[in-house]
Design a protein around this motif. Structure first.
Motif, PDB file in Angstrom:
ATOM      1  N   LYS A 119      52.909 134.308 -22.202  1.00  0.00           N
ATOM      2  CA  LYS A 119      52.281 133.013 -21.926  1.00  0.00           C
ATOM      3  C   LYS A 119      52.236 132.755 -20.421  1.00  0.00           C
ATOM      4  N   VAL A 149      49.007 131.802 -18.179  1.00  0.00           N
ATOM      5  CA  VAL A 149      49.023 130.546 -17.417  1.00  0.00           C
ATOM      6  C   VAL A 149      48.849 130.797 -15.922  1.00  0.00           C
ATOM      7  N   TYR A 169      45.240 131.712 -25.702  1.00  0.00           N
ATOM      8  CA  TYR A 169      45.471 130.717 -24.649  1.00  0.00           C
ATOM      9  C   TYR A 169      44.178 130.438 -23.877  1.00  0.00           C
ATOM     10  N   GLN A 176      42.346 126.659 -23.762  1.00  0.00           N
ATOM     11  CA  GLN A 176      42.058 125.889 -22.545  1.00  0.00           C
ATOM     12  C   GLN A 176      40.552 125.711 -22.335  1.00  0.00           C
ATOM     13  N   PHE A 206      46.964 122.857 -19.640  1.00  0.00           N
ATOM     14  CA  PHE A 206      47.039 123.769 -18.505  1.00  0.00           C
ATOM     15  C   PHE A 206      47.928 123.244 -17.376  1.00  0.00           C
ATOM     16  N   ASP A 242      51.561 123.384 -18.417  1.00  0.00           N
ATOM     17  CA  ASP A 242      51.971 124.788 -18.543  1.00  0.00           C
ATOM     18  C   ASP A 242      52.112 125.451 -17.174  1.00  0.00           C
ATOM     19  N   PHE A 243      51.166 125.159 -16.289  1.00  0.00           N
ATOM     20  CA  PHE A 243      51.191 125.776 -14.960  1.00  0.00           C
ATOM     21  C   PHE A 243      52.439 125.335 -14.203  1.00  0.00           C
ATOM     22  N   SER A 260      55.443 127.261 -15.640  1.00  0.00           N
ATOM     23  CA  SER A 260      55.453 128.681 -15.278  1.00  0.00           C
ATOM     24  C   SER A 260      55.712 128.884 -13.783  1.00  0.00           C
TER      25      SER A 260
END
Length: 328
Positions: A187, A191, A284, A288, A296, A299-300, A303
């Protein structure tokens, strides 16, 4: 699978486990507000100085984000990408994948401002992590809290870049392995690839897909042929100077448009197109693209925090450089 392959697979998994444990233990040395007592205005100074540059040249955000990524994937987030070559050692900075990095002057200006406020306290590795975050935030991207306390490494070796840094030509198997080796999962790969929503690339990074994909003068069948026609107008064979937007139309704005492009088979690099070759990364991309990036930004942020903890030096390890391009 043969015995040798099983053994190699087992050893690789054990290596990843060791690296993840090591990364986790060092990352425990990072914390929010790390400079609260030793340099209380550090984050504010870094943000204000970064804004001076990004407000005038928003296109700097992409290379500064990329610089942080390139730093963390080689020797961990230790500022090694910032070091100049010496008479005895050629540094990461001079490796071909890093020769297109720019924005070192921003890091230097930020370091000078912080040194003026509190000398010898804030590391270049922390500055790079914060500048990357602030740059993204300043062009309408997400904002994430950055745990601090990284120390600066003293070693920077050109050849390590080619072994550690994912290439634009990488396939999905290579990408997943390289991310796993840093304690980042599939993931995270999907991302963090979304960082290509900003910035430009020299034609050299993808012209093989346009003119000579398998050595027979052919094009990459995984790329939209109509997009290939457009790219050929911008990139002639052997063109090394022209720049192409990675996310045409919104390459200065941090948004989810990258995933819409990849879903339409218009990802610029093979590593972008490769996201469609794995069930998890493909899901994914589709999510998005079809929901206007519903998760996004969140998640960004998550990550990036994970990536920012890869292979960090903490405590008494490394040093706090006086100048980011030179060891003390």
């Amino acid at each position: 699978m043969g015995i040798l392959q099983k053994l190699l697979s087992f050893l690789f998994s054990q290596l990843i486990l060791v690296l993840m444990v090591s990364n986790h233990n060092n990352a425990m040395g990072l914390k929010l507000g790390y400079y609260h007592k030793t340099c209380p205005n550090a984050e504010s100074i870094i943000s204000k100085t970064t804004y001076r540059f990004i407000s005038r040249a928003p296109t700097l955000a992409a290379p500064l984000l990329r610089m942080h990524f390139h730093d963390c994937f080689v020797r961990g987030c230790d500022g090694s990408v910032l070091l100049n070559s010496t008479k005895t050692s050629i540094s990461e900075k001079d490796a071909i994948p890093n020769q297109s990095l720019r924005g070192y002057h921003v890091i230097d200006a930020v370091k000078s401002a912080v040194e003026e406020a509190c000398s010898g306290v804030v590391s270049c590795a922390d500055i790079l992590a914060l500048v990357a975050r602030d740059s993204v935030s300043m062009i309408h991207g997400p904002y994430w809290k950055v745990p601090l306390g990284r120390r600066d490494g003293r070693v920077s070796i050109l050849n390590e870049v080619f072994a550690e840094l994912p290439a634009p030509f990488a396939n999905i198997t290579q990408l997943k392995q390289m991310f796993a080796a840093k304690g980042l999962n599939t993931k995270d790969l999907a991302v963090l690839s979304g960082g290509h929503t900003i910035g430009t690339s020299h034609c050299l990074g993808f012209t093989n897909r346009l003119y000579n994909f398998t050595g027979k003068g052919d094009t990459d069948p995984s790329m939209d042929p109509n997009y290939i026609v457009k790219l050929k107008q911008k990139c002639k064979p052997r063109d090394t100077t022209a720049l192409v937007e990675m996310d045409p139309g919104s390459f200065k704005t941090f948004d989810e448009a990258y995933y819409t492009l990849v879903a339409k088979r218009r990802g610029l690099f093979q590593s972008d197109s490769a996201l469609l070759d794995d069930p998890e990364t493909k899901a994914y991309v589709i999510l998005q693209a079809s929901t206007h990036g519903s998760t996004f930004a969140k998640d960004f942020s998550e990550s990036m925090v994970k990536m920012g903890q890869v292979g960090v030096l903490t405590g008494n390890q490394g040093e706090i450089r006086k100048h980011c391009a030179l060891v003390n």
